[in-house]
Scaffold this motif. Sequence first.
Motif, PDB file in Angstrom:
ATOM      1  N   GLN A 120      -8.523   4.870  15.480  1.00 23.04           N
ATOM      2  CA  GLN A 120      -7.147   4.801  15.965  1.00 23.04           C
ATOM      3  C   GLN A 120      -6.361   3.678  15.300  1.00 23.04           C
ATOM      4  OE1 GLN A 120      -6.412   4.860  20.178  1.00 23.04           O
ATOM      5  NE2 GLN A 120      -8.083   6.287  20.589  1.00 23.04           N
ATOM      6  N   VAL A 121      -5.076   3.942  15.132  1.00 25.22           N
ATOM      7  CA  VAL A 121      -4.159   2.919  14.619  1.00 25.22           C
ATOM      8  C   VAL A 121      -4.166   1.709  15.551  1.00 25.22           C
ATOM      9  CG1 VAL A 121      -1.700   2.394  14.391  1.00 25.22           C
ATOM     10  CG2 VAL A 121      -2.645   4.436  13.299  1.00 25.22           C
ATOM     11  N   THR A 122      -4.213   0.522  14.946  1.00 26.33           N
ATOM     12  CA  THR A 122      -4.072  -0.732  15.688  1.00 26.33           C
ATOM     13  C   THR A 122      -2.620  -1.160  15.596  1.00 26.33           C
ATOM     14  OG1 THR A 122      -6.331  -1.415  15.167  1.00 26.33           O
ATOM     15  CG2 THR A 122      -4.791  -3.151  15.822  1.00 26.33           C
ATOM     16  N   SER A 129       1.486  -1.780  21.969  1.00 20.08           N
ATOM     17  CA  SER A 129       0.229  -1.060  21.762  1.00 20.08           C
ATOM     18  C   SER A 129      -0.314  -0.400  23.030  1.00 20.08           C
ATOM     19  CB  SER A 129      -0.834  -2.004  21.197  1.00 20.08           C
ATOM     20  OG  SER A 129      -1.117  -3.040  22.105  1.00 20.08           O
ATOM     21  N   ASN A 146      -5.784   5.654  11.504  1.00 22.43           N
ATOM     22  CA  ASN A 146      -5.403   4.811  10.373  1.00 22.43           C
ATOM     23  C   ASN A 146      -5.597   5.567   9.053  1.00 22.43           C
ATOM     24  OD1 ASN A 146      -4.951   2.808   8.502  1.00 22.43           O
ATOM     25  ND2 ASN A 146      -6.500   1.400   9.297  1.00 22.43           N
ATOM     26  N   TYR A 179       2.089   7.137   8.692  1.00 26.47           N
ATOM     27  CA  TYR A 179       1.835   6.253   9.826  1.00 26.47           C
ATOM     28  C   TYR A 179       2.685   6.733  11.009  1.00 26.47           C
ATOM     29  CZ  TYR A 179      -0.491   2.947   6.684  1.00 26.47           C
ATOM     30  OH  TYR A 179      -1.365   2.349   5.803  1.00 26.47           O
ATOM     31  N   GLY A 184       2.349   0.231  13.300  1.00 31.36           N
ATOM     32  CA  GLY A 184       0.949   0.401  12.898  1.00 31.36           C
ATOM     33  C   GLY A 184       0.839   0.574  11.385  1.00 31.36           C
ATOM     34  N   ASP A 185      -0.202   0.156  10.771  1.00 31.59           N
ATOM     35  CA  ASP A 185      -1.455  -0.279  11.360  1.00 31.59           C
ATOM     36  C   ASP A 185      -1.653  -1.767  11.059  1.00 31.59           C
ATOM     37  OD1 ASP A 185      -4.465   0.669  12.224  1.00 31.59           O
ATOM     38  OD2 ASP A 185      -4.549  -0.805  10.613  1.00 31.59           O
ATOM     39  N   SER A 187      -4.697  -3.432  11.791  1.00 31.93           N
ATOM     40  CA  SER A 187      -6.130  -3.669  11.969  1.00 31.93           C
ATOM     41  C   SER A 187      -6.629  -4.708  10.972  1.00 31.93           C
ATOM     42  CB  SER A 187      -6.899  -2.373  11.762  1.00 31.93           C
ATOM     43  OG  SER A 187      -6.726  -1.922  10.423  1.00 31.93           O
ATOM     44  N   SER A 190      -6.624  -3.187   7.555  1.00 34.82           N
ATOM     45  CA  SER A 190      -5.314  -3.178   6.893  1.00 34.82           C
ATOM     46  C   SER A 190      -4.950  -4.562   6.379  1.00 34.82           C
ATOM     47  CB  SER A 190      -4.243  -2.660   7.850  1.00 34.82           C
ATOM     48  OG  SER A 190      -4.418  -1.276   8.084  1.00 34.82           O
ATOM     49  N   ARG A 232       2.164   0.315   2.284  1.00 34.66           N
ATOM     50  CA  ARG A 232       1.941   1.456   3.172  1.00 34.66           C
ATOM     51  C   ARG A 232       2.285   2.762   2.463  1.00 34.66           C
ATOM     52  NH1 ARG A 232       5.285   1.377   8.026  1.00 34.66           N
ATOM     53  NH2 ARG A 232       3.653   1.898   9.514  1.00 34.66           N
TER      54      ARG A 232
END
Length: 399
Positions: A120-122, A129, A146, A179, A184-185, A187, A190, A232
């Motif tokens: 999952q996208v952070t 979030s 992601n 995205y 996001g993202d 993480s 990323s 991105r």
Amino acid sequence: MIVPENTNILWVDFLANGERLADEQEQEKLIQNALDSGVTHLIVDAKVPYGQTTYPSKYAYHISSWSDGMYDAWKNRDFLAEFLAKTKGTTLKVLANMDVFSEGITSSRDGMAYDKNEWQVTFYNDAVSSESNAAEYTDSATIFVNPIHPEVQVYEQAIVKEIISSYELDGLIIDRCRYPNIYGDFSDLSREKFESFIGEKVEKWPEDIYRIASETKAIQYGKHFGKWTEWRAVNIKTFVHDVRNIVKGYNSDLLFADYVGSWYPLYYSEGVNWASETYKPNLDWTSDTYHVSGLAEELDFLMTGCYYPEVYVEEAVTNGRPADWYSVEGAANLSLQVVKGSTPVIASLFLKDYQDHPEQFVKAINMCKEKTGGVMLFDAVYLENYEWWSYLPDELKKK
């Protein structure tokens, strides 16, 4: 394969039409109406925005697995195969649509994103979030994964290969290959990949990308924001390039296209640069080298959603729109400007924008066909609900 001029595309969205089209007589009726109306291509969903497939997949959940039972009528059935069987021998070309990086639904917690939480996208921070925001918009139920997670890429590419090798299609459409939004993202993956991209550590993460104003919630650009938007968009272009190679490597005659929003000055939020790589935008969020992320050259054609009730530029101005591209005409002009002839553009309409105004709908079709290589109508359900099939033959069959 080259998409011909005067291309008239009708999208058959499974989520909107699936219950009705479980009746095969309704499928036959839709196909006949499309033929009579001058439709040249049907887009039929193979993978829906919540990650389920409409055909039996070795990798993804079938649409009938949805826990709320909405599509139980499709158990042990293949939506894509049924449409292909019924269009065989007709003039209709069938393109399979695949929603790419959307893999779950919050309301029932169905989807691969819930099996693979690490995909999952952070999001930027706790303020954006929460699960209600873990999607495209605050009122959306779609969960995204992601795009640069290596397992995600392997999974999505496996489904691409499965679709194109299992069915006699005329092409593949990708949607939601992006995205979810600006948040996001963020993480650790990323961060690591972005720092490698710019060749330095980000001292203040994520504030050096951007800050969110406490009162207005507006985005305040940090020192790395321009390169962030470029990075991105490069990620998405790289994935699209890889998918194109898969499609063309299997069958060079298959059409390969993308569906995006026409609002180019705002589309950095989704991390996609759908312009030509030769187009150099001068906007407050672009880096000097942003143009390298342009992906139009990867496509056989591009559909841009010209989703406005105003058809003419003058209407948008009169109605106080922020810019003249908040109109079908303006959006088509902008699409052509940034794509720069690198691939055919097909302007696309959201038919709900014209509810109770069929005369405006007809004007919008004419504008799309006048400005671009044809028109895409989203979606078939509105032609049924509004009883608008009768408006199409005179308009779509115009050269």
